[in-house]
Design an enzyme around this catalytic site. Structure first.
Site, PDB file in Angstrom:
ATOM      1  N   GLU A   1      16.215   0.839 -12.856  1.00  0.00           N
ATOM      2  CA  GLU A   1      15.774   1.911 -11.970  1.00  0.00           C
ATOM      3  C   GLU A   1      16.580   1.890 -10.660  1.00  0.00           C
ATOM      4  OE1 GLU A   1      11.727   1.906 -10.480  1.00  0.00           O
ATOM      5  OE2 GLU A   1      11.716   4.086 -10.428  1.00  0.00           O
TER       6      GLU A   1
ATOM      7  N   GLY B   1      11.364  -6.104  -5.522  1.00  0.00           N
ATOM      8  CA  GLY B   1      10.238  -7.030  -5.563  1.00  0.00           C
ATOM      9  C   GLY B   1       9.821  -7.240  -7.006  1.00  0.00           C
TER      10      GLY B   1
ATOM     11  N   MET C   1       9.653  -4.765 -11.104  1.00  0.00           N
ATOM     12  CA  MET C   1      10.005  -3.529 -11.793  1.00  0.00           C
ATOM     13  C   MET C   1       9.091  -3.339 -12.995  1.00  0.00           C
ATOM     14  SD  MET C   1      11.796  -0.850 -12.073  1.00  0.00           S
ATOM     15  CE  MET C   1      11.554   0.310 -13.416  1.00  0.00           C
ATOM     16  N   GLU C   2       8.572  -2.113 -13.103  1.00  0.00           N
ATOM     17  CA  GLU C   2       7.483  -1.838 -14.049  1.00  0.00           C
ATOM     18  C   GLU C   2       7.917  -1.514 -15.463  1.00  0.00           C
ATOM     19  OE1 GLU C   2       8.413   0.160 -11.511  1.00  0.00           O
ATOM     20  OE2 GLU C   2       8.405   2.276 -12.064  1.00  0.00           O
TER      21      GLU C   2
ATOM     22  N   HIS D   1       0.394  -3.197  -8.584  1.00  0.00           N
ATOM     23  CA  HIS D   1       1.290  -2.042  -8.414  1.00  0.00           C
ATOM     24  C   HIS D   1       2.046  -1.776  -9.722  1.00  0.00           C
ATOM     25  CE1 HIS D   1       4.282   0.363  -5.945  1.00  0.00           C
ATOM     26  NE2 HIS D   1       5.005   0.111  -7.025  1.00  0.00           N
ATOM     27  N   GLU D   2       2.628  -2.818 -10.293  1.00  0.00           N
ATOM     28  CA  GLU D   2       3.445  -2.618 -11.498  1.00  0.00           C
ATOM     29  C   GLU D   2       2.588  -2.209 -12.688  1.00  0.00           C
ATOM     30  OE1 GLU D   2       6.417  -2.443 -10.765  1.00  0.00           O
ATOM     31  OE2 GLU D   2       6.326  -3.514  -8.861  1.00  0.00           O
TER      32      GLU D   2
ATOM     33  N   GLU E   1       5.522   6.290  -6.894  1.00  0.00           N
ATOM     34  CA  GLU E   1       5.370   5.124  -6.022  1.00  0.00           C
ATOM     35  C   GLU E   1       4.129   5.215  -5.134  1.00  0.00           C
ATOM     36  OE1 GLU E   1       6.752   2.628  -6.721  1.00  0.00           O
ATOM     37  OE2 GLU E   1       8.529   3.239  -7.838  1.00  0.00           O
TER      38      GLU E   1
HETATM   39 ZN   LIG Z   1       6.651   1.023  -7.856  1.00  0.00          ZN
END
Ligand SMILES: [Zn+2]
Length: 1099
Positions: A292, A430, A432-433, A466-467, A489
């Site tokens: 990404e 930090g 990545m999903e 978050h992920e 996001e």
């Molecule tokens: Zn994100």
């Protein structure tokens, strides 16, 4: 993706503790006239940067200074150096390539359309990859691959006579590219593995460790084959185009086969290499992907746009000693007879998804599975270095619970059969999903309670949440194009607070969102150089710049405001409808507004002034936000509300509103002393709208003649600031000073501090009023208001740190924080909640900077104990960074050398390593600052590329480093650019941090000269540079406008009490000569600061 490059990560992250500082400045000793000159020069700089952006933005690869510094692997094998950024090397020729080829180079004129043609689309990829890594004897850090992508053409005509797709830094075997018509009715979607079976045989024939492309024989022409008559490469577009002898037929499927090879990069993007050293001393290498936003094209040719969704079937060759992990669970493994010691790992096809979500790790990392809780839950496991695997337990314990909670929250089951979370030693973001394979930097997934701080624990939980939220928001439903990145996001960021709140209810996450997300972005979004959350982006540099605080933090705040405005019921039902409607597909913000409007229509009595779309577009299509001005008529008991854009540059006068001025649909919630229950109710009771050109009157707010307080924007759920008449500010101040504090929610107390101090900063409120309000903090024990205060205080600290009144500011901080510091003590107590531990770190960090004498003695003693400890670290875990930093700041070379030795030995302890690295940057010795800057640039040195941002970020906290950094950057620009030009997250930090410490006209002249000299090299950091320059101008402006008023207040405050003299840090600490070591490290048994202080929640 969770950021590391922007300050967002640091906000939620462990990296700067509780002491986050934006908009740092050094001092600026200028007269008013010189200040004006300074401002003019900055304005000129803004124009220059604007021109640079205008001319350079469409040319992302136009840099002339790209170096082959990363090309060690290729040099070793005689191949071309890994993708320099110049046009000629964007797509270096592979051996034997290059007939019938044309190559276009970056244009210098009109903007070019960088998008793929819409007509030819992918349906299914079969991807074969073999990274040559993992064997020390024959690592050459290359990979080869073969992609068979099933494509189809949507409309008849010229568009079907060619195929364009993305590729960058790949060596394509042009002669072996083929396009074949598949038999009618045949598609890999229905028959997965079709391409795999045929290609696997061909692929296996090639030799091990070759830098040449897969030696597949050129396919023999058949009636189904369409000849590729020519190929073209566009460096500007990252694209390759194949011209076909005849157009593809609409409605038929074709197989496009492309062999290629590339280098495993060192830039932490695309398909790249990472390494670590085991406790036994053995060095291990791994191959990792990070795609990404636009890096999948660096690993295999593909249609690399989020809306070009397809299914991906991966086949990965690895050495037998290694293992691989990808989006889907492993289907089978088979030996490669032609390559002894190698095997293929075959993965089943993924669901339909975007290319940026494909992921792969080939490594010798270890894994661990969560216990299966229900037959319907997906398998859940974690992957990390074998030595660190036990520290993945916390992530493994919360991950499945958060995932289950989201399934309920979204009312949609997690769609893949498994989730793997892997901690990677080198990782740019930090986290990545990637769908089914979430990758993290180690410090944001691994947690060891004896090493990592409370803040680190929260960061791990927040990033995991978050992920996992992205698995629905982003992966299942994806933004149509990167201009709506904020949808992905902002949602993931907002929902992460709900996820963490579910598994850690004592952390008060729903209050923390105000100080962690809203307050930082309210500062950035008050700049002229801010931008709307929905932003036009075209080229990769612009796309990369969209990953910023505005997309993440403001996006999250707008979603939160919508949630509170629509009510939970409407919000969740609209959200679920949206996700169901667009499953496996792409959507834009209008689609979300439509689903929410539909859900709102099913509920009666909802107060909305216009459609959800009309309301939200005032927030998403416009930059900035309003300050709502409240004028009360105390006699009548009514209110008058008006709005104007809040800008940090200030808005002098209260004249008529400019017709061109921005305005918003503002949800208005409020409470008064007569009706306290409304402090708990965040639903809007009125809307201030753009149609209210003369403001909005609300009657019967209080009883006529009432003199009670009024608070607007309850719990700061609306994304705006509020300013009151001076009488109401006094009433609110009295409420905080003497009233029952627990009746005012913590988020509202934080809001009042942030609003007051920032209104004063912008010149909209008298500093006396704002600072008088802060004196209530002597009775405050909640971490949320304290965090709001410390953030605003940091600005004042920056502005005065080289002024003679600084001692008064330090004394003010010591007086304000003394009671809460005494109440907290220095050691964690068993009953402490996590927010209390965070508060202790925040407050004591500030007091150490304010040179509180007892605390300095204590820190000195702790440092000495640590140096002499034979095994366990005796320093309280939450305060280790602060003790290390104090030692470096107030000590000399000996303290620094001791820290440095520990840093070098800390590779097995990622969290401790980051504390030590940042502490090394606390030194006030110029030669040591320079040493650190130099070391951060060394390739293969002991500061990893991913960690170099810690070094640069730390500069702004250190006045000495601030004076050195820009000069260093200017003198060493060529090597900095060579090292970081392909790593935008680092390059931006270098520029921002080195500029943010500057504040004089001479500095500005130097900066302008520097930009002119190197113009063309800042396109990936254009907005970063703009914002840094605007903040510099604002600091100069603030000094001229507010310095005198602030210092007068501080002198008056200081006169009220005698401040004790600061103590120096003893340069050679030994336990025997530190009398304060005994006893002072335990918490004084002291009552809470004030009788009416709310009792802290027991752990
Ligand atoms: Zn994100």
């Amino acid at each position: 993706m969770a950021l590391s490059g922007s300050r967002t990560e640091f906000l939620a992250g462990d990296t700067l503790g509780g002491d986050i500082q934006y908009g740092r400045s050094g001092g600026c000793f200028v007269s008013t006239r010189r200040g004006i000159m300074c401002a003019l020069l900055v304005a000129a700089a803004l124009v220059l940067v604007g021109l640079l952006v205008f001319y350079l933005a469409p040319c992302p690869h136009g840099g002339q200074g790209a170096s082959a510094a990363n090309g060690t692997a290729a040099q070793a094998t005689g191949g071309p150096a890994e993708g320099g950024d110049t046009a000629s090397s964007v797509l270096p020729e592979g051996p034997g390539g290059g007939d019938a080829s044309t190559e276009t180079t970056p244009s210098s004129g009109a903007p070019v359309n960088l998008r793929l043609p819409k007509e030819v689309r992918p349906r299914y990829y079969s991807i074969w990859l073999q990274p040559f890594i993992g064997d020390p004897a024959s690592n050459n850090f290359t990979f080869k691959g073969l992609v068979d992508v099933e494509v189809f053409c949507e409309s008849a005509g010229e568009a079907c006579a060619s195929v364009s797709l993305h590729a960058r830094e790949l060596n394509v075997s042009w002669d072996e590219v083929s396009l074949r018509l598949l038999p009618a009715g045949v598609s890999s979607v229905e028959a997965p593995g079709r391409a795999g079976r045929a290609i696997g045989k061909k692929y296996n024939a090639s030799a091990d460790n070759a830098s040449a492309p897969a030696a597949a024989a050129a396919p023999a022409p058949t009636p189904e084959t369409i000849a590729v008559t020519a190929h073209a490469k566009s460096a500007e577009k990252d694209m390759i185009t194949f011209s076909l002898a005849k157009p593809m037929e609409v409605g038929r499927n074709y197989s496009l086969e492309i062999p290629f090879w590339g280098n495993l990069s060192t830039s932490l993007s695309g398909f790249y290499r990472s390494h670590y050293t085991e406790r036994t001393g053995t060095e291990k290498w791994l191959a990792v992907t990070h795609f990404e936003p636009t890096y999948a094209r660096r690993a295999f040719p593909c249609f690399d746009e989020p809306a070009m969704k397809a299914r991906f079937e991966l086949h990965v060759a690895r050495r037998q000693a290694a293992s691989s992990v990808s989006n889907m669970p492993l289907r089978s493994t088979e030996a490669i007879p032609e390559q002894p010691g190698w095997v293929w790992d075959h993965y089943p096809p993924s669901p339909i998804m975007s290319s940026y979500l494909v992921a792969l790790v080939v490594s010798e990392l270890a894994s661990k599975s969560a216990p299966v809780t229900s037959p319907t839950s997906p398998a859940f496991d974690v992957v990390a270095r074998p030595d660190l695997l036990p520290t993945a337990d916390y992530a493994l314990s919360i991950g499945p619970r958060i995932l289950d909670h989201y399934s309920d929250y979204f009312n949609i089951s997690y769609p893949l059969p498994k989730v793997t979370m892997a901690a990677v030693p080198d990782f740019a973001a930090g986290a990545m999903e990637n769908w089914g394979l979430v990758l993290y930097r180690e410090s944001l997934m691994l947690f060891n309670s004896s090493i990592s701080t409370a803040q680190s624990q929260q960061s791990v939980a927040s990033v995991v949440a978050h992920e996992l939220a992205h698995q629905w928001f982003g992966n299942l439903v994806t933004m149509d194009w990167w201009s709506d990145l904020w949808l992905n996001e902002g949602f993931a960021t907002y929902v992460s607070y709900i996820g963490v709140n579910h598994v850690e209810p004592t952390w008060h996450m729903l209050d923390k969102i105000v100080t962690e997300q809203m307050h930082p972005v309210l500062e950035t979004d008050a700049l002229n150089s801010s931008h709307p959350v929905s932003v036009e982006v075209q080229n990769p540099a612009q796309i990369s710049e969209a990953f910023d605080e505005v997309s993440y933090n403001k996006g999250a705040c707008l979603i939160r405001m919508l949630n509170h405005s629509l009510t939970e019921e409407v919000f969740r039902s609209g959200l679920t409808n949206y996700l169901i409607k667009w499953t496996w597909s792409n959507a834009n913000q209008d689609d979300l507004w439509a689903s929410l409007t539909e859900a709102a229509g099913n509920v009666s009595g909802l107060l909305l002034p216009a459609s959800v779309k009309a309301v939200m577009e005032t927030w998403t299509l416009q930059k900035g936000y309003p300050v709502v001005m409240v004028r009360r008529d105390y006699t009548a008991g009514s209110l008058h509300l008006s709005q104007r854009q809040f800008k940090l540059e200030g808005t002098d006068g209260a004249g008529a509103r400019d017709d061109r001025a921005l305005s918003w649909y503002v949800p208005v919630s409020y409470a008064t002393g007569e009706d306290v229950k409304w402090l708990q109710d965040t639903r809007p009771r009125a809307w201030l709208t753009p149609e209210h050109r003369d403001g909005l009157n609300i009657s019967s707010v209080t009883a006529p003649g009432s003199n009670t307080w009024l608070l607007l924007n309850v719990q700061q759920t609306g994304y705006y600031r509020v300013n009151y008449d001076s009488a109401n500010w006094r009433l609110l101040s009295d409420l905080l000073q003497t009233g029952p504090l627990e009746t005012v929610p913590a988020a509202s107390r934080a809001q009042l501090l942030s609003d007051a101090l920032n209104l004063a900063r912008a010149g909209l409120l008298n500093y006396d009023t704002a600072l008088n309000l802060t004196s209530y903090l002597s009775r405050e024990t909640d971490a949320v208001p304290w965090k709001a205060f410390v953030r605003a205080y940091s600005f004042l600290d920056d502005m005065l740190r080289d002024s003679r009144e600084y001692t008064h500011l330090q004394a003010y901080a010591r007086r304000l924080m003394g009671p809460v510091a005494q109440w907290l003590g220095r050691e964690a107590r068993p009953a402490d909640t996590l927010p209390q531990r965070q508060l202790r770190a925040t407050v004591l960090a500030r007091l150490l900077r304010a040179e509180e004498p007892d605390l300095l003695n204590w820190a000195r003693a702790q440092f000495a104990l640590w140096l002499n400890a034979s095994d366990a670290n005796p320093i309280p875990v939450d305060l280790r960074f602060e003790v290390y930093c104090a030692a470096a700041r107030y000590g000399g070379e000996r303290e620094w050398a001791a820290l440095e030795a520990r840093f070098r030995a800390s590779d097995q302890l990622p969290a401790e390593r980051s504390y030590l690295l940042r502490a090394l940057m606390c030194t006030r010795l110029p030669h040591l600052v320079t040493t650190m800057l130099e070391r951060s640039l060394e390739e293969g040195g002991d500061i990893r590329l991913q960690d170099s941002i810690y070094v640069w970020r730390s500069i702004t906290q250190n006045p000495v480093a601030s004076y050195i950094a820009f000069r260093y950057v200017r003198q060493n620009w060529d090597s900095i650019y060579a090292r970081y030009s392909k790593v935008p997250f680092v390059l931006k930090e270098v520029l921002r941090s080195s500029i943010e410490g500057l504040s004089t006209e001479l500095d500005l002249k130097d900066v302008l000269e520097f930009f002119k000299l190197h113009e063309g090299q800042f396109s990936v950091a254009a907005r970063t540079v703009q914002q840094a320059l605007e903040k510099l101008r604002l600091r100069v402006h603030w000094r001229a406008r507010h310095h005198a008023q602030l210092t007068a207040w501080l002198r008056q405050d200081s006169a009220a009490s005698a401040a004790p003299a600061p103590t120096a840090f003893t340069p050679t600490p030994t336990p025997a000569t530190t009398p304060a070591a005994s006893g002072s490290s335990t918490a004084p048994a002291s009552p809470a600061p004030a009788a009416s202080t709310p009792a802290p929640v027991a752990g």
